[in-house]
Scaffold this motif. Structure first.
Motif, mmCIF file in Angstrom:
data_model
loop_
_atom_site.group_PDB
_atom_site.id
_atom_site.type_symbol
_atom_site.label_atom_id
_atom_site.label_comp_id
_atom_site.label_asym_id
_atom_site.label_seq_id
_atom_site.Cartn_x
_atom_site.Cartn_y
_atom_site.Cartn_z
ATOM 1 N N CYS A 51 31.589 73.576 26.328
ATOM 2 C CA CYS A 51 30.747 73.945 27.471
ATOM 3 C C CYS A 51 29.410 74.515 27.013
ATOM 4 C CB CYS A 51 31.474 74.959 28.352
ATOM 5 S SG CYS A 51 32.884 74.285 29.267
ATOM 6 N N ARG A 97 29.554 64.455 37.328
ATOM 7 C CA ARG A 97 29.666 65.559 38.289
ATOM 8 C C ARG A 97 30.777 66.545 37.954
ATOM 9 N NH1 ARG A 97 30.460 63.724 44.123
ATOM 10 N NH2 ARG A 97 31.912 62.247 43.181
ATOM 11 N N TYR A 98 31.686 66.149 37.056
ATOM 12 C CA TYR A 98 32.853 66.977 36.800
ATOM 13 C C TYR A 98 33.101 67.166 35.306
ATOM 14 C CZ TYR A 98 33.979 66.102 41.696
ATOM 15 O OH TYR A 98 33.929 66.024 43.061
ATOM 16 N N LEU A 99 33.705 68.292 34.989
ATOM 17 C CA LEU A 99 34.272 68.516 33.665
ATOM 18 C C LEU A 99 35.762 68.231 33.782
ATOM 19 C CD1 LEU A 99 33.615 69.683 30.764
ATOM 20 C CD2 LEU A 99 34.682 71.797 31.609
ATOM 21 N N TRP A 148 27.206 71.664 25.809
ATOM 22 C CA TRP A 148 26.737 70.822 26.910
ATOM 23 C C TRP A 148 25.946 71.621 27.935
ATOM 24 C CZ3 TRP A 148 32.380 68.716 27.380
ATOM 25 C CH2 TRP A 148 32.627 67.843 26.314
ATOM 26 N N GLN A 149 25.730 72.910 27.646
ATOM 27 C CA GLN A 149 24.943 73.791 28.523
ATOM 28 C C GLN A 149 25.523 73.824 29.941
ATOM 29 O OE1 GLN A 149 20.862 72.482 28.163
ATOM 30 N NE2 GLN A 149 20.639 73.341 26.120
ATOM 31 N N LEU A 150 26.787 74.218 30.008
ATOM 32 C CA LEU A 150 27.493 74.322 31.287
ATOM 33 C C LEU A 150 28.018 75.749 31.469
ATOM 34 C CD1 LEU A 150 29.608 71.029 31.045
ATOM 35 C CD2 LEU A 150 27.442 71.355 32.248
ATOM 36 N N ARG A 197 32.929 65.514 29.676
ATOM 37 C CA ARG A 197 31.890 65.820 30.642
ATOM 38 C C ARG A 197 31.493 64.541 31.367
ATOM 39 N NH1 ARG A 197 25.784 68.464 30.105
ATOM 40 N NH2 ARG A 197 25.230 67.987 32.269
ATOM 41 N N HIS A 224 34.117 70.940 39.186
ATOM 42 C CA HIS A 224 32.768 70.508 39.547
ATOM 43 C C HIS A 224 31.755 71.262 38.697
ATOM 44 C CE1 HIS A 224 29.311 69.322 41.918
ATOM 45 N NE2 HIS A 224 30.086 68.453 42.546
ATOM 46 N N LEU A 225 30.768 70.551 38.188
ATOM 47 C CA LEU A 225 29.819 71.151 37.247
ATOM 48 C C LEU A 225 28.940 72.227 37.868
ATOM 49 C CD1 LEU A 225 28.651 68.033 35.205
ATOM 50 C CD2 LEU A 225 30.442 69.685 34.662
ATOM 51 N N THR A 226 28.824 72.221 39.194
ATOM 52 C CA THR A 226 27.963 73.226 39.840
ATOM 53 C C THR A 226 28.726 74.203 40.711
ATOM 54 O OG1 THR A 226 27.556 71.755 41.734
ATOM 55 C CG2 THR A 226 26.015 71.635 39.876
ATOM 56 N N VAL A 269 30.739 76.707 34.388
ATOM 57 C CA VAL A 269 32.156 76.309 34.352
ATOM 58 C C VAL A 269 32.899 76.860 33.148
ATOM 59 C CG1 VAL A 269 31.799 74.212 35.691
ATOM 60 C CG2 VAL A 269 31.630 74.129 33.201
#
Length: 250
Positions: free
Chosen positions: A147, A187-189, A150-152, A184, A243-245, A155
Motif C-alpha cells: 500500500c 478501483r479496488y485493492l 502504491w501510495q494508498l 491493485r 475500495h481505494l477511496t 486503505v
C-alpha cells in the motif's frame, strides 16, 4: 447421437491458462466446466482462455457456469475469462443471457492470446507463508509495504485488519501453507488468501466474540466492499475487495 460427455483439459501457458473443452455442455456437465475453470484460476494467470471450438451447447442455462466463473475471476484476482472460437449457437445463447457483456469473445486461441497479453497488468505482490502464528504479522507487513509503494494511505489500515482476519483463519483452521496475493485494480485493492483445506470460511458472530486474537469475518464484512470464499479442487481462496477511496467504517 450427440456426445453427452464433456472433457476439460487444462494447459498451463505462463502467464496464461488455457482450458480446452470438448463435448456437450449441459446443466449436468456444467459443474465439470466450473471445477476446471476454478482449478485454472488457482494458478492466478493473467487470463484464462477457454477453447470452445469443440464445445456444443445443450441449453442456454448451462452457460451460467461460464458467467459464475467470470464473476469469481473478476473479484479474485482480477483475471479475464476469454471464450475462444465460440460457435454461432453459443454466441447467440450468450447474447440471450446477456453474458457477452461480461465475457470476452475471440475468434480463436491466437486471437485470445493476443488480447490477454495486450491487457494492462495490475500491480501485484504475492508470497507464501507457513501455517504459523508468525505468519500473521508477516502478512500484515507485506500488505502495508504494498500500500505504501502504491501510495494508498486510505486503505492501509483496513487492509491490515482484513489481512489479519483472513490469515489468522487460515492458520487456525486450514493448517496448510498459505498464499497471500495483493492486487491493485483500477478501483479496488484485492486481498486473496489461498490455503489447501476445503473447509469453507464462514461469517459467524460467535467467532468474532470468543476466539482469541481476532474479530472474525464480521470485521471483514464491515470494512470490505465485498468478500467471499471460492472453493477449489484442492482447497479454497478467501478474498476481500477494498475500495481505494472508501474510508474504514471501523
Amino acid at each position: 447421437m450427440m456426445r453427452q460427455r464433456l472433457r476439460c483439459t487444462p494447459a498451463h501457458e505462463p502467464p496464461l491458462a488455457v482450458l480446452r473443452t470438448d463435448g456437450r455442455l449441459t446443466l449436468r456437465t456444467a459443474a465439470q466446466l466450473r471445477t476446471a475453470l476454478l482449478k485454472c484460476l488457482a494458478e492466478q494467470p493473467i487470463g484464462i482462455l477457454v477453447d470452445a471450438a469443440g464445445l456444443t451447447i445443450g441449453e442456454d442455462m448451462s452457460l451460467t457456469a461460464l458467467m459464475a466463473a467470470s464473476r469469481h475471476a473478476a473479484a479474485w484476482p482480477g483475471v479475464p475469462l476469454l471464450i475462444c472460437a465460440p460457435s454461432r449457437d453459443m454466441r447467440a445463447a450468450l447474447r440471450r443471457l446477456g453474458a457477452d457483456r461480461h465475457l470476452t469473445l475471440c475468434t480463436d486461441l491466437d486471437h485470445g492470446r493476443a488480447m490477454a497479453v495486450r491487457r494492462a497488468l495490475p500491480a501485484q505482490v504475492r508470497d507464501r507463508f507457513p501455517a504459523a502464528a508468525a505468519s500473521v504479522p508477516a502478512a500484515r507487513t507485506l500488505v502495508s509495504g504494498a500500500c505504501e509503494r502504491w501510495q494508498l494511505p486510505v486503505v492501509v489500515e483496513p487492509a491490515r485488519l482484513v489481512t489479519t482476519e483472513l490469515v489468522t483463519n487460515a492458520v487456525r483452521h486450514a493448517g496448510t501453507p498459505i498464499d497471500l496475493t495483493v492486487t491493485r485494480g483500477r478501483r479496488y485493492l484485492h486481498l486473496a488468501v489461498r490455503d489447501y483445506h476445503q473447509r469453507r470460511s464462514r461469517l459467524t458472530a460467535s467467532e468474532g466474540r470468543t476466539e482469541r486474537g481476532g474479530r472474525g469475518f464480521l470485521l471483514v464484512e464491515a470494512v470490505s466492499s465485498s468478500w467471499g470464499c471460492t472453493l477449489l479442487p484442492d482447497g479454497k481462496v478467501t478474498w476481500a475487495s477494498l475500495h481505494l477511496t472508501a474510508r474504514s467504517r471501523i
